[in-house]
Scaffold this motif. Sequence first.
Motif, short mmCIF file in Angstrom:
data_model
loop_
_atom_site.label_atom_id
_atom_site.label_comp_id
_atom_site.label_asym_id
_atom_site.label_seq_id
_atom_site.Cartn_x
_atom_site.Cartn_y
_atom_site.Cartn_z
N PRO A 187 0.83 -1.21 0.00
CA PRO A 187 0.00 0.00 0.00
C PRO A 187 0.87 1.26 0.00
N GLN A 188 0.39 2.28 -0.68
CA GLN A 188 1.13 3.54 -0.78
C GLN A 188 0.53 4.56 0.19
N LEU A 189 1.39 5.18 1.00
CA LEU A 189 0.94 6.14 2.00
C LEU A 189 1.46 7.53 1.68
N GLU A 190 0.62 8.53 1.93
CA GLU A 190 1.02 9.93 1.79
C GLU A 190 0.69 10.66 3.09
N PRO A 191 1.70 11.13 3.84
CA PRO A 191 3.12 10.99 3.58
C PRO A 191 3.63 9.58 3.89
N GLU A 192 4.71 9.20 3.25
CA GLU A 192 5.30 7.89 3.46
C GLU A 192 6.09 7.87 4.76
N PRO A 193 5.78 6.96 5.69
CA PRO A 193 6.50 6.94 6.97
C PRO A 193 7.92 6.41 6.81
N ALA A 194 8.84 6.99 7.53
CA ALA A 194 10.22 6.49 7.53
C ALA A 194 10.26 5.12 8.19
N GLY A 195 10.94 4.19 7.55
CA GLY A 195 11.10 2.86 8.13
C GLY A 195 9.98 1.90 7.82
N GLY A 196 8.94 2.35 7.11
CA GLY A 196 7.85 1.46 6.75
C GLY A 196 6.84 1.30 7.87
#
Length: 293
Positions: A187-196
């Motif tokens: 899944p794509q997140l906005e914003p993308e978290p550091a480290g997953g």
Amino acid sequence: MGIDLNFTKGQGTGNDFVLFADPDGELTLTPAQIRAVCDRKFGVGGDGIIRAVRSANLPDGAAALAEDDAAEWFMDYWNADGTPSEMCGNGIRVYARFLIDHGLVDLADGDTLAVGTRGGVRDVQRNLTGFQVDLGRWRLDGGEPLVRARNLPVARPGLGINVGNPHVVVALADEDELDTADLGYIPQLEPEPAGGVNVEFVVPHDPLVVDGVGRIRMRVHERGSGETLSCGTGAAAAALATRHWAGAGAPNQWRVEVPGGTLGVRMFPAEDGEHVGLSGPAELVFDGVLGLG
């Protein structure tokens, strides 16, 4: 020079792991070896690897012993892609079963086993369904990112929750959306978290609450492992998020249905704030020996 890995395959609601005992901390697998063991076509197959090692015999164990000197054993957990993880709610129950069945600890009914993890010390007890673990104090963490998943037509808002490892929980409209989502893709997140982050997709039952127990259905994409049949910490995060959305009067006990079975989640007060507990089965499936290059 190759080594022979004496291992046990275990699972908790279909979340499966390869476990091995290394009390003295002498056998550290490389990320490539972990990927090879977890490969479902060329290796044993698993969502991750758990090494049973005494806390005193690895650097990460020092913090566990400083937190609780009863945490003799450390759950050294690695995702299937060879990356380390802070905690695993299904894995720690299977780990407790492994330690008991291999004679490394005794755990009578009512006794508590303190287990060191990278997310802190966790307390495990036996119960009627298998084992229950206190996942510790939870917190809202990670904001409300937009989440896109394959086969879902529009982005959905998620809720960031940390239960010793990071999660984002997404509410879907109905069972069809939950079944249609293709979680083989990240899944794509906005914003993308550091480290997953682990991402849970949730649908409430109708009615949501029966006999004081909330009921939801969940699927999950775990960072480093992909879609799994279950995620214990994810089930806790999903129940916490649903209670948050439901508002005042929502229950503190939940049944979470995952593709691999059913898990119990309970929220309860503690000295340092509200904790969340997880209960469910833990089984050891078979033992074997695997040659590693």
